[in-house]
Design an enzyme around this catalytic site. Structure first.
Site, PDB file in Angstrom:
ATOM      1  N   GLN A  74       0.842  -1.193   0.000  1.00 44.04           N
ATOM      2  CA  GLN A  74       0.000   0.000   0.000  1.00 44.04           C
ATOM      3  C   GLN A  74       0.879   1.246   0.000  1.00 44.04           C
ATOM      4  O   GLN A  74       1.237   1.767   1.053  1.00 44.04           O
ATOM      5  CB  GLN A  74      -0.952   0.012   1.202  1.00 44.04           C
ATOM      6  CG  GLN A  74      -1.939   1.155   1.092  1.00 44.04           C
ATOM      7  CD  GLN A  74      -2.997   1.120   2.161  1.00 44.04           C
ATOM      8  OE1 GLN A  74      -3.132   0.177   2.920  1.00 44.04           O
ATOM      9  NE2 GLN A  74      -3.770   2.184   2.225  1.00 44.04           N
ATOM     10  N   PHE A  75       1.210   1.722  -1.206  1.00 39.89           N
ATOM     11  CA  PHE A  75       2.105   2.867  -1.333  1.00 39.89           C
ATOM     12  C   PHE A  75       1.514   4.132  -0.733  1.00 39.89           C
ATOM     13  O   PHE A  75       2.239   5.058  -0.380  1.00 39.89           O
ATOM     14  CB  PHE A  75       2.505   3.101  -2.800  1.00 39.89           C
ATOM     15  CG  PHE A  75       1.472   3.823  -3.613  1.00 39.89           C
ATOM     16  CD1 PHE A  75       1.541   5.200  -3.769  1.00 39.89           C
ATOM     17  CD2 PHE A  75       0.438   3.140  -4.234  1.00 39.89           C
ATOM     18  CE1 PHE A  75       0.592   5.883  -4.516  1.00 39.89           C
ATOM     19  CE2 PHE A  75      -0.509   3.805  -4.984  1.00 39.89           C
ATOM     20  CZ  PHE A  75      -0.437   5.186  -5.129  1.00 39.89           C
ATOM     21  N   THR A  76       0.192   4.188  -0.549  1.00 40.88           N
ATOM     22  CA  THR A  76      -0.417   5.404  -0.023  1.00 40.88           C
ATOM     23  C   THR A  76      -0.038   5.682   1.429  1.00 40.88           C
ATOM     24  O   THR A  76      -0.282   6.786   1.920  1.00 40.88           O
ATOM     25  CB  THR A  76      -1.951   5.366  -0.169  1.00 40.88           C
ATOM     26  OG1 THR A  76      -2.467   4.260   0.564  1.00 40.88           O
ATOM     27  CG2 THR A  76      -2.367   5.278  -1.635  1.00 40.88           C
TER      28      THR A  76
END
Length: 145
Positions: free
Chosen positions: A78-80
């Site tokens: 989850q790069f966010t």
């Protein structure tokens, strides 16, 4: 690396209508590789995940690890988690590792986890995923390594 760890009764990841990862009781771990991260960051994160004492013992005290309770690990990229919202209302993700490097570090974490723990499931890197969970507690812990 950044992670958000959730103690769950169960969790699953679905992509294009197909469940691709699913666990019963254990840890759902949302993972983000950031610029400058290396394998050592992933290794420290995994070591902490496996020993983190957030499951109840016979007295109900958080005193057992995912290994102690034979729980599952569901690792989801989850790069966010690298979002920076200090400059306005639209998040900036410039702190996240480049996609190729993020995938490499995520794959490293997953491979090491599978060597160290019997129940490891995953999401799909860079996919549009739907994550379902029943949070247990709730217990949610942010981490950074």
């Amino acid at each position: 690396m950044k992670a958000v760890v959730q103690r769950v009764r169960r969790a699953s990841v679905t992509v294009d209508g197909e469940v691709i990862g699913e666990i019963g009781p254990g840890l759902l771990v949302l993972v983000c590789a950031e610029q400058g991260d290396a394998e050592a960051n992933a290794d420290r994160l995994l070591a902490k995940l496996l020993k983190l004492r957030i499951f109840g013992d016979e007295s109900g005290k958080m005193n057992r690890s995912v290994q102690d309770v034979a729980g599952g690990l569901l690792l989801v990229s989850q790069f966010t988690l690298a979002a920076d919202v200090t400059g306005g209302n639209r998040p900036s993700f410039t702190g996240a590792a480049a996609p190729a490097e993020g995938r490499r570090l995520y794959d490293h974490l997953v491979a090491r986890a599978r060597l160290a723990h019997p129940v490891v499931q995953t999401g799909r890197f860079a996919a549009d995923m739907q994550v379902a969970l029943i949070n247990d507690g709730p217990v949610t812990i942010p981490m950074a390594f």
